[in-house]
Motif scaffolding. Structure first.
Motif, mmCIF file in Angstrom:
data_model
loop_
_atom_site.group_PDB
_atom_site.id
_atom_site.type_symbol
_atom_site.label_atom_id
_atom_site.label_comp_id
_atom_site.label_asym_id
_atom_site.label_seq_id
_atom_site.Cartn_x
_atom_site.Cartn_y
_atom_site.Cartn_z
ATOM 1 N N GLU A 215 0.849 -1.166 0.250
ATOM 2 C CA GLU A 215 -0.141 0.186 -0.156
ATOM 3 C C GLU A 215 1.386 1.388 0.176
ATOM 4 O OE1 GLU A 215 -2.741 -0.176 3.203
ATOM 5 O OE2 GLU A 215 -3.889 -2.140 2.687
ATOM 6 N N ALA A 216 2.201 1.198 0.729
ATOM 7 C CA ALA A 216 3.007 2.486 0.347
ATOM 8 C C ALA A 216 3.824 2.731 -0.768
ATOM 9 C CB ALA A 216 3.891 1.874 1.658
ATOM 10 N N GLY A 217 3.567 1.749 -2.015
ATOM 11 C CA GLY A 217 4.283 1.933 -2.996
ATOM 12 C C GLY A 217 5.023 1.017 -3.138
ATOM 13 N N TRP A 218 5.568 -0.449 -2.288
ATOM 14 C CA TRP A 218 6.218 -1.484 -2.858
ATOM 15 C C TRP A 218 5.616 -2.576 -3.949
ATOM 16 C CZ3 TRP A 218 11.093 -2.773 -0.970
ATOM 17 C CH2 TRP A 218 12.095 -1.395 -0.033
ATOM 18 N N THR A 219 6.089 -3.417 -4.471
ATOM 19 C CA THR A 219 5.625 -3.955 -5.041
ATOM 20 C C THR A 219 6.376 -5.443 -5.157
ATOM 21 O OG1 THR A 219 5.581 -2.295 -7.104
ATOM 22 C CG2 THR A 219 4.948 -4.834 -8.080
ATOM 23 N N ARG A 220 5.300 -6.651 -5.592
ATOM 24 C CA ARG A 220 5.748 -8.033 -5.247
ATOM 25 C C ARG A 220 6.223 -8.473 -6.645
ATOM 26 N NH1 ARG A 220 5.896 -11.688 -1.207
ATOM 27 N NH2 ARG A 220 4.602 -10.576 0.575
ATOM 28 N N ILE A 221 6.733 -8.297 -7.133
ATOM 29 C CA ILE A 221 7.870 -9.255 -8.461
ATOM 30 C C ILE A 221 7.842 -10.505 -7.778
ATOM 31 C CG2 ILE A 221 8.639 -6.905 -9.084
ATOM 32 C CD1 ILE A 221 11.706 -8.133 -9.135
#
Length: 147
Positions: free
Chosen positions: A134-140
C-alpha cells in the motif's frame, strides 16, 4: 469390553500416526530460510552471472534464479547452515550486482537493499506485506518486493 477398548486404542494410535505423518510432510515442505527456491535442485537458470567473490561465505550450490523483472535478474543464495540468506540483482548482460544478506531466522523481512537505482527486499514466502504494498512496494516474486 476389552475388544472395544483395544479398538478405540488402535484408532487413537492410527490417528496419532496420521497427524505425525502430516506434520512431517509439512516440515519437509517448509524452508528454514522461508525461500522455497533454495530447497529445490539447481536448474540451468541457476548459474551465477557475477564475480564469485560476491559469494564469499556462500556456496555456489545454493544459488537460485528467482525472477526477471524489468531489465534485471534476481538471485537468492544462502549460507550452508541457512542462517543467512542473500538477494542479488544483476542488470541483464552485466556481471556487477546490487545485493545484500541478512539473517534468515523467523523475521518476515530478511534483508532490504538500497543502492543507486535499486531498492529491494528479500522476504519470507507467505509473509503479509500488504502495508508495504500500500506504501508503494511491488511484489515481483513470492520472496521479493521492489520499490
Amino acid at each position: 469390553m476389552e475388544n472395544k477398548e483395544a479398538a478405540v486404542g488402535n484408532r487413537g494410535k492410527a490417528l496419532c500416526a496420521l497427524l505425525a505423518a502430516g506434520l512431517l510432510a509439512l516440515a519437509g515442505c517448509s524452508s528454514a530460510t522461508g525461500i522455497p527456491a533454495l530447497d529445490r535442485d539447481p536448474a540451468g537458470a541457476d548459474q551465477w552471472p557475477g564475480d564469485r567473490s560476491h559469494l564469499e561465505n556462500l556456496g555456489m550450490q545454493s544459488v537460485r534464479f528467482l525472477v526477471t523483472h524489468g531489465n534485471a535478474d534476481y538471485f537468492a543464495t544462502a549460507s550452508a547452515d541457512e542462517q543467512t540468506a542473500c538477494l542479488f540483482k544483476f542488470a541483464q548482460g552485466e556481471a556487477s550486482a546490487a545485493g545484500g544478506c541478512g539473517g534468515a531466522g523467523d523475521a518476515d523481512a530478511i534483508v532490504e537493499v538500497s543502492a543507486p537505482g535499486t531498492r529491494m527486499m528479500l522476504v519470507r514466502a507467505g509473509a503479509d506485506f500488504s502495508d508495504l504494498e500500500e506504501a508503494g512496494w511491488t511484489r515481483i516474486h513470492e520472496n521479493i518486493l521492489v520499490f
